[in-house]
Design an enzyme around this catalytic site. Structure first.
Site, mmCIF file in Angstrom:
data_model
loop_
_atom_site.group_PDB
_atom_site.id
_atom_site.type_symbol
_atom_site.label_atom_id
_atom_site.label_comp_id
_atom_site.label_asym_id
_atom_site.label_seq_id
_atom_site.Cartn_x
_atom_site.Cartn_y
_atom_site.Cartn_z
ATOM 1 N N LYS A 33 0.516 2.104 -2.882
ATOM 2 C CA LYS A 33 -0.681 2.081 -3.731
ATOM 3 C C LYS A 33 -1.113 3.493 -4.140
ATOM 4 O O LYS A 33 -1.420 3.726 -5.308
ATOM 5 C CB LYS A 33 -1.814 1.370 -2.985
ATOM 6 C CG LYS A 33 -3.153 1.337 -3.695
ATOM 7 C CD LYS A 33 -4.095 0.362 -3.046
ATOM 8 C CE LYS A 33 -4.153 0.495 -1.547
ATOM 9 N NZ LYS A 33 -4.619 1.827 -1.067
ATOM 10 N N THR A 41 0.759 6.137 -4.243
ATOM 11 C CA THR A 41 1.808 6.672 -5.112
ATOM 12 C C THR A 41 1.631 6.181 -6.543
ATOM 13 O O THR A 41 1.738 6.959 -7.508
ATOM 14 C CB THR A 41 3.195 6.257 -4.573
ATOM 15 O OG1 THR A 41 3.337 6.752 -3.240
ATOM 16 C CG2 THR A 41 4.305 6.807 -5.444
ATOM 17 N N ARG A 88 -9.047 8.998 -1.898
ATOM 18 C CA ARG A 88 -9.630 9.262 -0.581
ATOM 19 C C ARG A 88 -8.913 10.417 0.114
ATOM 20 O O ARG A 88 -7.757 10.696 -0.156
ATOM 21 C CB ARG A 88 -9.530 8.018 0.312
ATOM 22 C CG ARG A 88 -10.361 6.850 -0.155
ATOM 23 C CD ARG A 88 -10.170 5.654 0.759
ATOM 24 N NE ARG A 88 -8.796 5.170 0.729
ATOM 25 C CZ ARG A 88 -8.272 4.348 1.637
ATOM 26 N NH1 ARG A 88 -9.006 3.939 2.649
ATOM 27 N NH2 ARG A 88 -7.029 3.937 1.535
ATOM 28 N N LYS A 92 1.194 6.071 9.656
ATOM 29 C CA LYS A 92 1.486 6.252 8.236
ATOM 30 C C LYS A 92 2.201 7.561 7.933
ATOM 31 O O LYS A 92 3.056 7.622 7.066
ATOM 32 C CB LYS A 92 0.182 6.172 7.428
ATOM 33 C CG LYS A 92 -0.452 4.796 7.441
ATOM 34 C CD LYS A 92 -1.791 4.793 6.739
ATOM 35 C CE LYS A 92 -1.631 5.031 5.253
ATOM 36 N NZ LYS A 92 -2.920 4.929 4.548
ATOM 37 N N ALA A 103 -10.827 1.036 5.292
ATOM 38 C CA ALA A 103 -11.054 -0.150 4.469
ATOM 39 C C ALA A 103 -11.133 -1.428 5.285
ATOM 40 O O ALA A 103 -11.634 -2.430 4.809
ATOM 41 C CB ALA A 103 -9.955 -0.280 3.421
ATOM 42 N N PHE A 112 -6.085 -0.642 1.333
ATOM 43 C CA PHE A 112 -5.404 -1.882 1.701
ATOM 44 C C PHE A 112 -5.341 -2.869 0.531
ATOM 45 O O PHE A 112 -5.288 -2.461 -0.611
ATOM 46 C CB PHE A 112 -6.046 -2.503 2.939
ATOM 47 C CG PHE A 112 -5.931 -1.642 4.178
ATOM 48 C CD1 PHE A 112 -4.729 -1.046 4.515
ATOM 49 C CD2 PHE A 112 -7.025 -1.417 4.997
ATOM 50 C CE1 PHE A 112 -4.609 -0.251 5.654
ATOM 51 C CE2 PHE A 112 -6.918 -0.617 6.135
ATOM 52 C CZ PHE A 112 -5.710 -0.037 6.457
ATOM 53 N N PHE A 135 11.760 -0.190 -5.565
ATOM 54 C CA PHE A 135 12.532 0.474 -4.517
ATOM 55 C C PHE A 135 14.012 0.451 -4.887
ATOM 56 O O PHE A 135 14.470 -0.417 -5.646
ATOM 57 C CB PHE A 135 12.324 -0.232 -3.161
ATOM 58 C CG PHE A 135 11.113 0.235 -2.408
ATOM 59 C CD1 PHE A 135 11.244 0.851 -1.161
ATOM 60 C CD2 PHE A 135 9.840 0.059 -2.927
ATOM 61 C CE1 PHE A 135 10.125 1.276 -0.455
ATOM 62 C CE2 PHE A 135 8.717 0.481 -2.228
ATOM 63 C CZ PHE A 135 8.857 1.087 -0.987
ATOM 64 N N TRP A 143 7.604 6.769 -8.055
ATOM 65 C CA TRP A 143 8.106 7.532 -6.905
ATOM 66 C C TRP A 143 9.305 8.379 -7.319
ATOM 67 O O TRP A 143 9.408 9.548 -6.973
ATOM 68 C CB TRP A 143 8.515 6.575 -5.774
ATOM 69 C CG TRP A 143 8.852 7.285 -4.487
ATOM 70 C CD1 TRP A 143 8.019 7.554 -3.443
ATOM 71 C CD2 TRP A 143 10.131 7.855 -4.129
ATOM 72 N NE1 TRP A 143 8.684 8.245 -2.451
ATOM 73 C CE2 TRP A 143 9.991 8.446 -2.852
ATOM 74 C CE3 TRP A 143 11.377 7.917 -4.768
ATOM 75 C CZ2 TRP A 143 11.035 9.080 -2.198
ATOM 76 C CZ3 TRP A 143 12.424 8.569 -4.110
ATOM 77 C CH2 TRP A 143 12.248 9.135 -2.835
#
Length: 562
Positions: A77, A79, A100, A111, A279, A307, A387, A415
């Site tokens: 998200k 990215t 954030r 993470k 969140a 999230f 991906f 990405w």
């Protein structure tokens, strides 16, 4: 013969990128060095005078980025948020990103970082993920200063008759440390304080973080700080910061932290990175001050909420948007084929294998989030964050599933390609904003009862059947009505992994009941927290924390950060 493709890590990509001086980035949005408070060459805060000066500017269009329920497979998200901002810039739009600040706890826990990924990152990535401009440390200090002042008040005579068994304010630390969830303080005799039970929250779960992120300016910050409830007295009446008389001291500690931080993307798009409430515990959005400033300085603002849409987006639309007049014009729901296959029953170890059946089964999760955003009266576009392991058949299948539901969808490759990989998504968003005619409609009124508001969220956002309240929660609802708090919006504390309050129920569970075990007043922030399941305000570290792979070389460069 197998050919291995060498892929750079996020930190390697970030360290090889060439940053421009932050003053040059500021010029893109009409600011000069007089508008900035520099933190080195590549970071700056926007001054209070400038924040006041730009309030008369017209508002830009805000685009909110949210996602499906997260999985270990990854959704990307942040990215997509960064890449979409770069895509708008490539289309010649005056754009800013509002995100954030990462917490050190998740960074060193699971993470490993939260500044985007690949060629869609905000820079300097390592500094943003570590100490940045010190905002989170200031919040930690303010939180613990208040805790110390409460204990000192009791030690020095307890004029407010605080019941030490009913102190609800905890200490804070910006790390995952399960050993600090429940502690005993004040041991060692009369001169060491009054013994009592206490505990620690992670800093991003502190109400001070939520207060800072919902305050409109320094004056509003001080007002909100003064209204925070820290304990109850012997008559079981709430005790606030204003009664202790320390809101001024707390605001003083936070006077610089309240100013938003200006940085840049790899493609030099201006970005404000400021505030970071959890969140699944708080409201999960960057600060109102940052989002508002971005909308005054740019024609388009790309922002995010933590999230899935059941948590961050719901709270953005019910809490942040109503509080700060920052209503989005459109919403992006980010999904990956890998994550949808996981929601369809595939284990993480098998995600690289083609599985159309699991993808179709997992699509129900995405479908529910799209329906939720539409129920608010907002246009939605799905971003398929691609991906390398995604097959052509899987991509085509997901595109067809979205089209059958009448959902705008765009294959997104930010990405790998940066802003170029988000052009299709940006163009679809521009068309969606231009053609949309519905008006935003919240799913509950703040004047509804506490029980009605919670039930509305469970049924309309989660797709649940009903809500079950513990005996404690029922009593708290009556008490909160007595205190006049029942007119506040609800902030659900729930697992991020499922639409339900059971993290093992992936996909789109049905016929479930959500159990509310406790309510927590966040009066300064302006909402009531409903605690469900076993959501904790102080996470623990995993068996193999990301910190084990982190290091720093002899030149001071970060290694293994993400």
């Amino acid at each position: 013969m197998n050919i291995k493709v060498s892929v750079k890590s996020d930190i390697e990509i970030a360290q090889s990128a060439e940053m421009k001086p932050i003053i040059q980035i500021a010029e893109k949005i009409g600011l000069t060095d007089d508008d900035l408070e520099l933190y080195g060459k590549y970071k700056a805060k926007i001054s209070s005078d400038t924040l006041s000066k730009i309030q008369g500017n017209p508002n830009g269009k805000i685009i909110l980025v949210t996602a499906i329920n997260p999985t270990p497979a990854g959704e990307g998200k942040s990215t997509v948020t960064v890449g979409l901002g770069d895509a708008f810039s490539q289309l010649g739009k005056k754009v800013m990103i509002a995100m954030r600040e990462p917490s050190l706890g998740p960074t060193m826990g699971v993470k490993g970082g939260a500044a985007g990924g690949g060629y869609s990152q905000v820079l300097p990535m390592d500094e943003i993920n570590l100490h940045f401009t010190g905002d989170l440390h200031a919040i930690t200090t303010a939180n613990n200063a208040l805790a110390a002042l409460i204990d000192n008040h009791i030690q020095q005579g307890n004029e407010l008759q605080i019941d030490q068994r009913r102190i609800v304010w905890k200490r804070a630390l910006d790390l995952n440390d399960r050993a600090l969830r429940n502690v005993i303080i004040g041991l060692g005799g009369p001169m060491q304080g009054v013994p009592r039970e206490d505990g620690f929250d992670i800093t991003v779960a502190s109400e001070i973080m939520a207060v800072l992120c919902l305050a409109k300016d320094l004056k509003d910050l001080k007002r909100r700080l003064s209204e925070m409830v820290v304990a109850y007295n012997m008559e079981k009446q709430p005790v606030t910061v204003s009664q202790l008389g320390v809101e001024g001291a707390l605001a003083l500690i936070l006077k610089d932290a309240v100013k938003p931080n200006l940085v840049q993307t790899i493609e030099h798009t201006p970005a404000l990175v400021h505030g970071g409430p959890f969140a699944n515990i708080a409201h999960g959005c960057n600060s109102v001050i940052a989002t508002t400033a971005a909308s005054k300085l740019a024609d388009f603002v790309i922002t995010e909420a933590g999230f899935g849409a059941d948590l961050g987006a719901e709270k953005f639309l019910h809490i942040k948007a109503r509080n700060g007049d920052v209503l989005p014009e459109a919403v992006v729901v980010v999904a990956t084929i890998r994550a949808l296959k996981m929601h369809g029953g595939v284990g993480k170890q098998d995600l690289n294998n083609e599985n159309v059946e699991a993808l179709i089964a997992g699509f129900d999760n995405l479908k529910k989030h799209v329906q939720t955003i539409r129920s608010f009266g907002l246009p939605v576009v799905v971003a398929i964050n691609k991906f390398i392991s995604d097959t052509n058949l899987e991509v085509d299948t997901l595109l067809e599933l979205c089209e059958k539901e009448g959902v705008q969808v765009a294959l997104t490759e930010v990405w790998e390609k940066g802003g170029k990989g988000g052009i299709a998504l940006a163009e679809k968003l521009l068309k969606a904003i231009e053609s949309h005619t519905e008006e935003y409609a919240p799913l509950y009124n703040v004047s509804d009862s506490i029980e009605e508001k919670i039930r509305s969220i469970v049924q309309k956002v989660y797709g649940g059947k009903d809500v079950e309240f513990s005996t404690k929660a029922k009593k708290q609802m009556k008490d909160f009505e007595q205190y006049g708090w029942d007119g506040l919006p609800i902030c659900m504390a729930k697992t991020q992994y499922s639409l339900s309050d059971d993290p093992s129920k992936l996909g789109r569970p049905t016929d479930f009941t959500v159990s509310v075990r406790e309510l927590k007043p966040s009066i300064g922030a302006g909402f009531l927290v409903a605690l469900t399941g076993d959501v904790m305000t102080m996470p623990g570290l995993p068996k193999q924390p990301a910190a084990l792979k982190m290091d720093v070389d002899e030149k001071g460069n970060a290694v293994g950060l993400f």
